[in-house]
Enzyme design. Structure first.
Site, PDB file in Angstrom:
ATOM      1  N   GLU A 208       0.823  -1.224   0.000  1.00  0.00           N
ATOM      2  CA  GLU A 208       0.000   0.000   0.000  1.00  0.00           C
ATOM      3  C   GLU A 208       0.852   1.267   0.000  1.00  0.00           C
ATOM      4  O   GLU A 208       0.719   2.137   0.859  1.00  0.00           O
ATOM      5  CB  GLU A 208      -0.982  -0.004   1.181  1.00  0.00           C
ATOM      6  CG  GLU A 208      -2.027  -1.106   1.054  1.00  0.00           C
ATOM      7  CD  GLU A 208      -3.176  -0.995   2.030  1.00  0.00           C
ATOM      8  OE1 GLU A 208      -3.026  -0.326   3.061  1.00  0.00           O
ATOM      9  OE2 GLU A 208      -4.235  -1.585   1.762  1.00  0.00           O
ATOM     10  N   GLU A 398      -5.428  -8.340  -1.253  1.00  0.00           N
ATOM     11  CA  GLU A 398      -6.120  -8.214   0.031  1.00  0.00           C
ATOM     12  C   GLU A 398      -7.578  -7.917  -0.258  1.00  0.00           C
ATOM     13  O   GLU A 398      -7.881  -7.089  -1.130  1.00  0.00           O
ATOM     14  CB  GLU A 398      -5.583  -7.048   0.869  1.00  0.00           C
ATOM     15  CG  GLU A 398      -4.280  -7.299   1.548  1.00  0.00           C
ATOM     16  CD  GLU A 398      -3.853  -6.157   2.468  1.00  0.00           C
ATOM     17  OE1 GLU A 398      -4.738  -5.492   3.053  1.00  0.00           O
ATOM     18  OE2 GLU A 398      -2.646  -5.939   2.584  1.00  0.00           O
TER      19      GLU A 398
END
Ligand code: BG6
Length: 500
Positions: A208, A398
């Site tokens: 991220e 995810e």
């Protein structure tokens, strides 16, 4: 939207079904076998209403704490990060994957996992981060883990960095504000690439990576140009570190598949007011494309100039950096996906926040107990939009629902809500594949319960596998499959056909 017909729902033959965890949230063993500390080791637990804090001793010897997020865990001048006696630090124990990895991997294998995404804790390999020689015990641990995966026919998908820069580098070098971090990261990446050359094929450079810009948006404060200057500069050093690692990885093993990893949030304009539509476009640019473009296309996009100008940002970018970015583009685009968010220029609109982002409440969605907007169609939208832009193989690395679980008297856990969350998300992936997206894999988040990154809670559970431990670290750590465990096993066995 036309639903995908069960009869035609197709996932590619070798589709990588699996799940994901991160070292700092699962391993525990924070001070074992020579591991150094990361900021997560000085971060307290929190909840949806109360923030997590980093703890420190100030220059006069007094204990103190500063907000971990938004403030980015910055502590007063002269203070040093410290573990305080009367605080609880949930990442110290995680779910003790360090000592349970064999039984955990056996359970993942029982579900039929093809891939297991996990991260390496940098400070387990280089305790301070600036050493020349790695910590052998750290290397040995991950070798055992990857070998165990292989034994069960499971590929490892390894995040090199998952929010856990060694604390020593934060304290002594100023973390990613310092260009030197690039070399430290590259040395670490080179060490693990060589060490696990024949055990790992799939790698992700920074988890991220775009959160830094999301943070700025959420907490940076209007007019705080210093936060923007620092945020964009840190990101630049991470881009260069990522690019150099990708290049090196390909030299070490040309079969390596190395991806970026973006916090994927689908943004919608809250209304058809052209101001909202334009703001929404700019939100995509700042939050999502900025990082994706640099890592996939190897250069900063045109709109970067607008972003930098808006906050008077001046970056330290060398010619060599530009060359590195161009030469170290990723092989695949991977992202997390939990939710969508609405963008508005209007005031007085109800706000929601989750996963490092805030926005206007969407009346067409329902929200999780932690306020995250549940939107499977947003996943299809994101996949199609990003594939159009980059035409690279993709993976959803995810996706999941953080929820309260109840253990029944007989020990069973009936998490139908989790199954109900996953089903439409898998259908959304199938629809995107049908529309041409080259999607290669899917790793659900927290396949084993773990410590929440945002709130530090364990009771915000994501797993197919329940771990008996609470928010104070009490419990037997016993593992129990939930109902979703058996459901996902069926999904994998049928290659995504059987979602009932
Ligand atoms: C992603 C992170 O932001 O979302 C994970 O990569 C994190 O580390 C996950 O755990 C879910 O967020 P949270 O705050 O519920 O743990």
């Amino acid at each position: 939207m036309k639903a995908v017909n069960t009869m035609t729902r197709q996932f590619p033959k070798n589709f990588l079904w699996g799940g994901a965890i991160a070292a700092n949230q699962a391993e525990g063993a924070w001070n074992e076998d020579g591991r150094g500390m990361a900021k997560t080791d000085v971060t307290t637990g929190g909840s949806v209403d109360s923030p997590r804090y980093v703890t420190y001793i100030d220059k006069d010897g007094n204990p103190g704490k500063a907000p971990a997020m938004g403030h980015n865990g910055v502590i007063p001048e002269g203070a040093h990060y410290a573990v305080l006696e009367d605080e609880y630090y949930p990442n110290h124990l995680g779910v003790d994957f360090y000592h349970h990895y064999k039984e955990d991997i056996a359970l993942l294998a029982e579900m039929g996992f093809k891939v297991f995404r996990l991260s390496i804790s940098w400070s387990r390999i280089f305790p301070n981060g600036d050493e020349k020689e790695p910590n052998q015990k750290g290397l040995d641990f991950y070798r055992r883990v990857f070998e165990e995966c292989h034994k069960h026919g499971i590929e490892s998908l390894v995040s090199i960095w998952h929010f856990d820069t060694p604390l020593y580098l934060e304290e002594h070098y100023g973390g990613w504000n310092n260009r030197k971090l690039i070399d430290f990261y590259v040395h670490y990446a080179e060490t693990i690439f060589k060490e696990y050359r024949d055990l790992v094929t799939y790698w992700l450079t920074f988890n991220e990576i775009n959160n830094t810009v999301m943070f700025l948006d959420m907490f940076g404060g209007q007019g705080d140009d210093k936060a923007f200057q620092e945020g964009y500069q840190q990101l630049h050093y991470q881009f260069v570190a990522s690019a150099r690692a990708v290049k090196l990885g390909h030299e070490i093993n040309p079969n390596f598949q190395i991806g970026n990893m973006i916090c994927g949030i689908t943004f919608y304009p809250a209304t058809c007011d052209p101001h909202d539509v334009l703001a929404n476009r700019h939100k995509w640019e700042q939050g999502i494309y900025y990082c994706g473009d640099v890592q996939v296309k190897g250069k900063y996009p045109t709109f970067s100039k607008r972003l930098w100008k808006e906050h008077d940002v001046h970056l330290d970018i060398t010619e060599q950096d530009e060359k590195d970015l161009a030469e170290g583009t990723v092989d695949m685009y991977t992202f997390s996906y939990y939710m969508s968010n609405n963008v508005t220029t209007h005031t007085g609109v109800e706000q929601v926040s989750g996963n490092f982002s805030t926005g206007a409440k969407n009346p067409y969605l329902t929200y999780s107990d932690w306020g995250w907007g549940l939107d499977p169609i947003g996943l299809q939208y994101y996949l199609e939009k990003m594939y159009d832009r980059y035409e690279l193989p993709m993976m959803v690395v995810e996706n999941g629902l953080g929820a309260f679980d109840t253990v029944e008297e007989d020990g069973s856990i009936h998490d139908q809500y989790r199954i109900d969350y996953y089903r439409p998300h898998i259908e959304a992936m199938a629809a995107a594949i049908e529309n041409g997206v080259d999607l290669r894999g899917y790793t659900t988040w927290g396949c084993i319960d773990l410590v929440s990154a945002g709130t530090g809670e364990i009771r915000k559970r994501y797993g197919f596998i329940y771990v008996d431990v609470d928010d104070k670290g009490q419990g037997s750590l016993e593992r129990t499959p939930k109902d979703s465990f058996y459901w996902y096993k069926k999904v994998i066995a049928s290659n995504g056909r059987d979602l009932d």
